[in-house]
Design an enzyme around this catalytic site. Sequence first.
Site, PDB file in Angstrom:
ATOM      1  N   ARG A 181      15.445  36.696  43.784  1.00 51.11           N
ATOM      2  CA  ARG A 181      16.007  35.438  44.278  1.00 51.11           C
ATOM      3  C   ARG A 181      15.025  34.660  45.150  1.00 51.11           C
ATOM      4  NH1 ARG A 181      22.416  36.968  45.089  1.00 51.11           N
ATOM      5  NH2 ARG A 181      22.962  36.321  42.974  1.00 51.11           N
TER       6      ARG A 181
ATOM      7  N   GLY B 227      26.183  39.793  36.835  1.00 55.56           N
ATOM      8  CA  GLY B 227      25.468  40.765  37.659  1.00 55.56           C
ATOM      9  C   GLY B 227      25.133  42.074  36.974  1.00 55.56           C
TER      10      GLY B 227
ATOM     11  N   GLY C 147      28.613  35.007  39.701  1.00 56.13           N
ATOM     12  CA  GLY C 147      29.849  34.228  39.713  1.00 56.13           C
ATOM     13  C   GLY C 147      29.643  32.788  39.253  1.00 56.13           C
TER      14      GLY C 147
ATOM     15  N   LYS D 144      37.029  44.243  32.093  1.00 52.46           N
ATOM     16  CA  LYS D 144      38.387  43.721  31.914  1.00 52.46           C
ATOM     17  C   LYS D 144      38.458  42.405  31.147  1.00 52.46           C
ATOM     18  CE  LYS D 144      40.404  45.846  35.964  1.00 52.46           C
ATOM     19  NZ  LYS D 144      40.918  45.611  37.302  1.00 52.46           N
TER      20      LYS D 144
HETATM   21  P1  ADP Z   1      28.978  41.500  34.501  1.00 53.68           P
HETATM   22  O1  ADP Z   1      28.731  41.828  35.939  1.00 53.68           O
HETATM   23  O2  ADP Z   1      27.708  41.550  33.677  1.00 53.68           O
HETATM   24  O3  ADP Z   1      29.749  40.229  34.325  1.00 53.68           O
HETATM   25  P2  ADP Z   1      31.358  43.122  34.401  1.00 53.68           P
HETATM   26  O4  ADP Z   1      31.372  43.157  35.878  1.00 53.68           O
HETATM   27  O5  ADP Z   1      32.373  42.339  33.706  1.00 53.68           O
HETATM   28  O6  ADP Z   1      29.892  42.664  33.891  1.00 53.68           O
HETATM   29  O7  ADP Z   1      31.492  44.585  33.827  1.00 53.68           O
HETATM   30  C1  ADP Z   1      30.590  45.614  34.123  1.00 53.68           C
HETATM   31  C2  ADP Z   1      31.284  46.933  34.189  1.00 53.68           C
HETATM   32  O8  ADP Z   1      32.006  47.210  33.007  1.00 53.68           O
HETATM   33  C3  ADP Z   1      30.285  48.059  34.358  1.00 53.68           C
HETATM   34  O9  ADP Z   1      30.469  48.626  35.621  1.00 53.68           O
HETATM   35  C4  ADP Z   1      30.637  49.006  33.232  1.00 53.68           C
HETATM   36  O10 ADP Z   1      30.610  50.363  33.630  1.00 53.68           O
HETATM   37  C5  ADP Z   1      32.040  48.601  32.865  1.00 53.68           C
HETATM   38  N1  ADP Z   1      32.392  49.047  31.514  1.00 53.68           N
HETATM   39  C6  ADP Z   1      31.741  48.793  30.363  1.00 53.68           C
HETATM   40  N2  ADP Z   1      32.324  49.450  29.335  1.00 53.68           N
HETATM   41  C7  ADP Z   1      33.360  50.135  29.844  1.00 53.68           C
HETATM   42  C8  ADP Z   1      34.344  51.030  29.299  1.00 53.68           C
HETATM   43  N3  ADP Z   1      34.347  51.323  28.000  1.00 53.68           N
HETATM   44  N4  ADP Z   1      35.238  51.572  30.133  1.00 53.68           N
HETATM   45  C9  ADP Z   1      35.227  51.277  31.456  1.00 53.68           C
HETATM   46  N5  ADP Z   1      34.336  50.453  32.030  1.00 53.68           N
HETATM   47  C10 ADP Z   1      33.406  49.885  31.239  1.00 53.68           C
HETATM   48 MG    MG Z   2      30.044  42.668  37.447  1.00 50.04          MG
END
Ligand code: ADP
Ligand code: MG
Length: 398
Positions: free
Chosen positions: A38, A355, A378, A200
């Site tokens: 950053r 992230g 975000g 999710k």
């Molecule tokens: P980003 O930060 O890139 O937007 P998210 O925060 O939405 O991504 O999701 C990341 C999380 O999703 C990670 O901690 C990962 O472990 C979890 N994840 C990925 N696949 C699964 C799964 N099959 N079951 C539970 N958690 C999962």
């Molecule tokens: Mg995340």
Amino acid sequence: MAFTKKTVRDIDVKGKKVLMRVDFNVPLKDGVVTDDTRVRAAIPTIQYLKEQGAAIILMSHLGRPKGDGPEPELSLKPAADKLAELTGYDVKFVPDTYGDEAAAACAAIKPGEIVVLENVRFLKAEKKNDPEVAKKLASYGDIFVLDAFGTAHRAQGSVVGPAAYLPAVAGFLLEKEVDTLTSIFAEPERPFVAIVGGSKVSSKIGVLDHLIDSADTLIIGGGMAYTFFLAKGYTVGTSLKEEDWVERAGEMLKKAEAKGVKILLPVDNVVAPEFKDEPGTVVDSDKIPDDMMGMDIGPKTEELYAEAIKGAKTVFWNGPTGVFEFENFQHGTKAVAEAVAEVKAAGGTSIIGGGDSVAAINKFGLADKMSWISTGGGASMELVEGKALPGVEALLDA
Ligand code: ADP
Ligand code: MG
């Protein structure tokens, strides 16, 4: 192209005091910056302003202070030191933000000099966009520059406040981030393949919905895939699922079909009896045992996804396709990352937001093979949801 606000290029900064909100929210360990991404990202604008003969006053938040006063372990000094180290510039750190010491330092600053103020969030009112905070900060400079993409989605005192009192323009990082992340909706080179994973569905509804409006193919992986499985009538064992979102997931599949957007869901999965870093078993998506949970995409899915990604001219990726933090379940996310990494080499564009996705790419050492890695989790998600960012809205129109 997509950026409709004035930038530092559009305003005369020579001899002016430029108050600039940057995102120096860096990770620290024992007072040392452990990832300087950053700080590096802010340098082009700082360099430009310095070369143009401006005096530069930098401010940022770092971490989550309580807001009742200074917290030494959340001081911006290490970030200021890092800026000095990376640029070779003299950087003066002032251990004050809203008091007499900060005001005196800003009054005394000369063209070409750089001052870094202390963490803006050591005062609670900052987060509420209190006009007193905005007025105080604005009194330090002649021009306000927002380059803190990572906080541009927050209507907080140091982000939007000074724009009410000073001519306000964007820095280069903010411009590039907004331009890049909105380009995937404006005029993406096709085929445009979007990959969305993560835990999710509920946290990615806006992202999925908006991507279906633009992408040719939408690849869904990670924990959210299981809610889509439920919508398709599969059973998912003990996998992460959101019963309340099954209907919405089903609607999304229908919307995609109506628009001719191809949706790819896992055809096989690596499953395990518990959420633990232990070797799993591969099963097809319609055969997930009742006592097992999906932790990663399986090898057939890796191939299916890689094939789709390789044919893309534009790729947007957000969200790991498995529990990549566990060695036993990182393989699928790595395969996706490797496929995405080939897109740029083949003349296409790969854009990464979020992230954990960025953390995964760094973990696999593939960062330099991507066209653009967003510095804002975000903020990048809000842009991809099609929302306007308050920080950007507050700037002067071009
Ligand atoms: P980003 O930060 O890139 O937007 P998210 O925060 O939405 O991504 O999701 C990341 C999380 O999703 C990670 O901690 C990962 O472990 C979890 N994840 C990925 N696949 C699964 C799964 N099959 N079951 C539970 N958690 C999962
Ligand atoms: Mg995340």
